[in-house]
Design an enzyme around this catalytic site. Sequence first.
Site, PDB file in Angstrom:
ATOM      1  N   CYS A  64      50.340  48.123  43.426  1.00 39.72           N
ATOM      2  CA  CYS A  64      49.857  49.493  43.292  1.00 39.72           C
ATOM      3  C   CYS A  64      48.383  49.602  43.679  1.00 39.72           C
ATOM      4  CB  CYS A  64      49.984  49.964  41.849  1.00 39.72           C
ATOM      5  SG  CYS A  64      51.603  49.771  41.098  1.00 39.72           S
ATOM      6  N   CYS A  65      48.064  50.703  44.332  1.00 40.28           N
ATOM      7  CA  CYS A  65      46.683  51.112  44.542  1.00 40.28           C
ATOM      8  C   CYS A  65      46.694  52.633  44.623  1.00 40.28           C
ATOM      9  CB  CYS A  65      46.050  50.441  45.759  1.00 40.28           C
ATOM     10  SG  CYS A  65      46.685  50.954  47.362  1.00 40.28           S
TER      11      CYS A  65
END
Length: 152
Positions: A64-65
């Site tokens: 995730c980002c």
Amino acid sequence: MRISVSSDMDEPVARALLDELRVRGHNVLTHGALSPGDDPRWAVCSEAAAREVAAGTADQAIVCCWTGTGASIAANKVPGVRAALCTDAYTADGARRWNDANALALSLRLTSEPLLKEILDAWFAGEPSGDAEDRGNVAHVGRLEGRDQGTG
């Protein structure tokens, strides 16, 4: 299933992801902002999660980002990892089915908790296709990274 999870930010949806995976009975390994003392940079923590998949110490990864793009790019640089940025359940299902994706990339910005559950439902329900053309494409991707993937 052992799932390696990384996030460059400790956002509510990232915490919801960890909770949801554990409720579903998965063993979760954390990286980046989700693991105190880890390097939270998206390129670094996404690589760490992807390397666990490549090494066989994790069955899958979820990276995730903020947009999910950087996390997917970094994870895809690790040989043997096929990361797919999924913003809906249909894409998650297709990524598992047609691409035999073993890493799910998520946007911390766009993914709400209800959407997260829909994406995870589709991701975990999806099975890699046995179709010769689909397997051939996955094998071709392996050859692009210098690995012989045979038929799967």
